[in-house]
Design a protein around this motif. Sequence first.
Motif, PDB file in Angstrom:
ATOM      1  N   ASP A 108      -4.830  45.926-124.146  1.00 24.89           N
ATOM      2  CA  ASP A 108      -3.982  46.603-123.158  1.00 24.89           C
ATOM      3  C   ASP A 108      -4.596  47.945-122.753  1.00 24.89           C
ATOM      4  N   TYR A 109      -5.091  48.688-123.733  1.00 24.33           N
ATOM      5  CA  TYR A 109      -5.696  49.984-123.435  1.00 24.33           C
ATOM      6  C   TYR A 109      -6.960  49.804-122.596  1.00 24.33           C
ATOM      7  N   LYS A 110      -7.795  48.829-122.966  1.00 21.23           N
ATOM      8  CA  LYS A 110      -9.036  48.613-122.219  1.00 21.23           C
ATOM      9  C   LYS A 110      -8.764  48.215-120.775  1.00 21.23           C
ATOM     10  N   ILE A 111      -7.725  47.412-120.576  1.00 21.62           N
ATOM     11  CA  ILE A 111      -7.363  47.008-119.212  1.00 21.62           C
ATOM     12  C   ILE A 111      -6.991  48.237-118.387  1.00 21.62           C
ATOM     13  N   MET A 112      -6.162  49.097-118.983  1.00 26.81           N
ATOM     14  CA  MET A 112      -5.732  50.305-118.265  1.00 26.81           C
ATOM     15  C   MET A 112      -6.921  51.245-118.044  1.00 26.81           C
ATOM     16  N   GLU A 117     -11.098  53.510-114.389  1.00 23.16           N
ATOM     17  CA  GLU A 117     -12.506  53.616-113.979  1.00 23.16           C
ATOM     18  C   GLU A 117     -12.704  53.073-112.566  1.00 23.16           C
ATOM     19  N   ASN A 118     -12.073  51.943-112.257  1.00 23.08           N
ATOM     20  CA  ASN A 118     -12.195  51.362-110.912  1.00 23.08           C
ATOM     21  C   ASN A 118     -11.625  52.301-109.856  1.00 23.08           C
ATOM     22  N   GLN A 119     -10.472  52.891-110.146  1.00 23.95           N
ATOM     23  CA  GLN A 119      -9.874  53.818-109.184  1.00 23.95           C
ATOM     24  C   GLN A 119     -10.734  55.069-109.034  1.00 23.95           C
ATOM     25  N   PHE A 120     -11.354  55.498-110.122  1.00 26.76           N
ATOM     26  CA  PHE A 120     -12.238  56.666-110.043  1.00 26.76           C
ATOM     27  C   PHE A 120     -13.457  56.352-109.187  1.00 26.76           C
TER      28      PHE A 120
END
Length: 149
Positions: A108-112, A117-120
């Motif tokens: 769950d943490y890695k997904i978030m 990272e993608n949004q950054f």
Amino acid sequence: MKFKFPLQKVLEHRKVVENIAQKDFQDAVAVLNEYQTKLDKMRQDILDAQARAGSLLQAGGAQGPALVQIHEFLKGHKIRIQQQEQNIHEIEKIVEAKREILRQAALDYKIMEKTRENQFEEYKAERKIQDQKEMDEQAILRFKGMKES
């Protein structure tokens, strides 16, 4: 403008959940190791008792009461070992459950984190485009200013 991840609180919460799951898992493993160590000591006690019985038999003489005492100890200790093995089996189930909880929390943490990272990366790309437009605008204004002079 600075990058601000809208789900930062969720990301932090998931990290806390992962840390708690990690601690719970480590505690369960420590209990399992403690039980395993106790079982190993119990098995060593049986070997020691059997060695004592062997040495008493080698010595010969009137060793009957001592041998009976060792025999009774061995019978009782084997029952305690079976109980300890059963306890270990139950603790292993708990450890597996805690491992699964930890795995899910980490996932769950890695997904978030990946979402962040993608949004950054999107933010950096948009920022680059915006910066390029501003530089182009400034170049055009400088060129017009030079042309008017």
